[in-house]
Design an enzyme around this catalytic site. Sequence first.
Site, PDB file in Angstrom:
ATOM      1  N   VAL A  94       0.829  -1.208   0.000  1.00  0.00           N
ATOM      2  CA  VAL A  94       0.000   0.000   0.000  1.00  0.00           C
ATOM      3  C   VAL A  94       0.861   1.254   0.000  1.00  0.00           C
ATOM      4  O   VAL A  94       0.370   2.354  -0.274  1.00  0.00           O
ATOM      5  CB  VAL A  94      -0.941   0.023   1.220  1.00  0.00           C
ATOM      6  CG1 VAL A  94      -1.855  -1.191   1.207  1.00  0.00           C
ATOM      7  CG2 VAL A  94      -0.164   0.096   2.543  1.00  0.00           C
TER       8      VAL A  94
ATOM      9  N   TYR B 264       6.288   6.922  13.929  1.00  0.00           N
ATOM     10  CA  TYR B 264       5.003   6.213  13.933  1.00  0.00           C
ATOM     11  C   TYR B 264       3.900   7.140  14.448  1.00  0.00           C
ATOM     12  O   TYR B 264       2.811   7.222  13.874  1.00  0.00           O
ATOM     13  CB  TYR B 264       5.140   4.976  14.816  1.00  0.00           C
ATOM     14  CG  TYR B 264       3.887   4.163  15.008  1.00  0.00           C
ATOM     15  CD1 TYR B 264       3.512   3.195  14.089  1.00  0.00           C
ATOM     16  CD2 TYR B 264       3.098   4.332  16.143  1.00  0.00           C
ATOM     17  CE1 TYR B 264       2.369   2.416  14.280  1.00  0.00           C
ATOM     18  CE2 TYR B 264       1.956   3.561  16.345  1.00  0.00           C
ATOM     19  CZ  TYR B 264       1.604   2.612  15.410  1.00  0.00           C
ATOM     20  OH  TYR B 264       0.479   1.855  15.608  1.00  0.00           O
TER      21      TYR B 264
ATOM     22  N   ALA C  92       3.836  10.409  14.470  1.00  0.00           N
ATOM     23  CA  ALA C  92       3.590  11.479  13.505  1.00  0.00           C
ATOM     24  C   ALA C  92       2.702  10.992  12.368  1.00  0.00           C
ATOM     25  O   ALA C  92       1.756  11.674  11.952  1.00  0.00           O
ATOM     26  CB  ALA C  92       4.917  12.007  12.953  1.00  0.00           C
TER      27      ALA C  92
ATOM     28  N   LYS D 170       0.630   8.433  12.404  1.00  0.00           N
ATOM     29  CA  LYS D 170      -0.701   8.074  12.886  1.00  0.00           C
ATOM     30  C   LYS D 170      -1.571   9.304  13.168  1.00  0.00           C
ATOM     31  O   LYS D 170      -2.798   9.249  13.005  1.00  0.00           O
ATOM     32  CB  LYS D 170      -0.587   7.214  14.145  1.00  0.00           C
ATOM     33  CG  LYS D 170      -0.154   5.782  13.884  1.00  0.00           C
ATOM     34  CD  LYS D 170      -1.093   5.057  12.920  1.00  0.00           C
ATOM     35  CE  LYS D 170      -0.861   3.567  12.879  1.00  0.00           C
ATOM     36  NZ  LYS D 170      -1.717   2.886  11.872  1.00  0.00           N
TER      37      LYS D 170
END
Length: 316
Positions: A77, A168, A170, A172
């Site tokens: 993705v 992570y 940042a 999220k």
Amino acid sequence: MNELDFSGRVAVITGAGGNPGLGRAYALLLASRGAKVVVNDLGVGPDGRGRIGSGPDEVVADIHAAGGEAVANYDSVADRDGAARVVSSALDRWGRLDIVINNAGIAPFAMFDEISDHDIEQVVGVHLMGHIWMCRAAWPHMKANRYGRLVNVSSSVAFKGLPQQSIYSAAKLGVVGLTRALAAEGAEHGIRANAIMPNADTLAWQTMLSEDFSTGARKRGVVPEVVAPVAAWLAHEDCTYSGKILHTEAGGVKEVFFATTTGTRPNPELSLEDVGADIELIVDRTDSADVPDPGALPPGALSFAPKPYNLRGRRI
């Protein structure tokens, strides 16, 4: 209470190959309620390296064994074309796409000044850009059908803060901003976008955290199976909310929302000293007010806006 089902609906669930894993739990639940599911996963570890088990093929086999319909997809993705192929997996097989649950993620632990440039790019690429590419790939099909459910996966780490998870966190929190903007844009097209902040004992926990921590979490009921109903409800046609953020752990569900303090009145002559003098009032939460959920702009609100600019500052 009527049992909710997903008969006739087609769902894409990314990062669904881990066992135990949140994506797997989402896929099994939706499939058990009648959804046709694209089970996407790279089949790599939670640190983004090394293949693990059989990934999505195993989940698809479990769905088939229970009488459901599913196909596996191994595209990334984090890649724009890969995200497009994930969506095409649903369209080529079943001719439609109704639901996307953006669950794919990696979370290598490292201090901010020690994490490698490569890992920074990987984390942002999978979490934030993965959400963007997947939503962009699904958007035109949902828009054309005037129906869609986007369930984006954020994390409470985004607002709590956690050592060794700066990038992570940042990414999220970026997922939250994306979700709220898509909720506003999607309103007139029948597209609902919401986010969850789940907490569960998964393969990632078992790989990166201590065995005692993981065992304790399972004993408290912090398992993927009780997170899945929250994601599934947001993915269901009965959910008319949009722009919501739900935190869930061990079967408990809470809304996470934004609020502002009363603060100070507008002051066109605001000075540096004014801010310092009023800081206690500015941060006083006594009479804080909720920030409204996203809503579409009223007709004509953007009629005055200039044409978009490209990166060189020239009008397109």
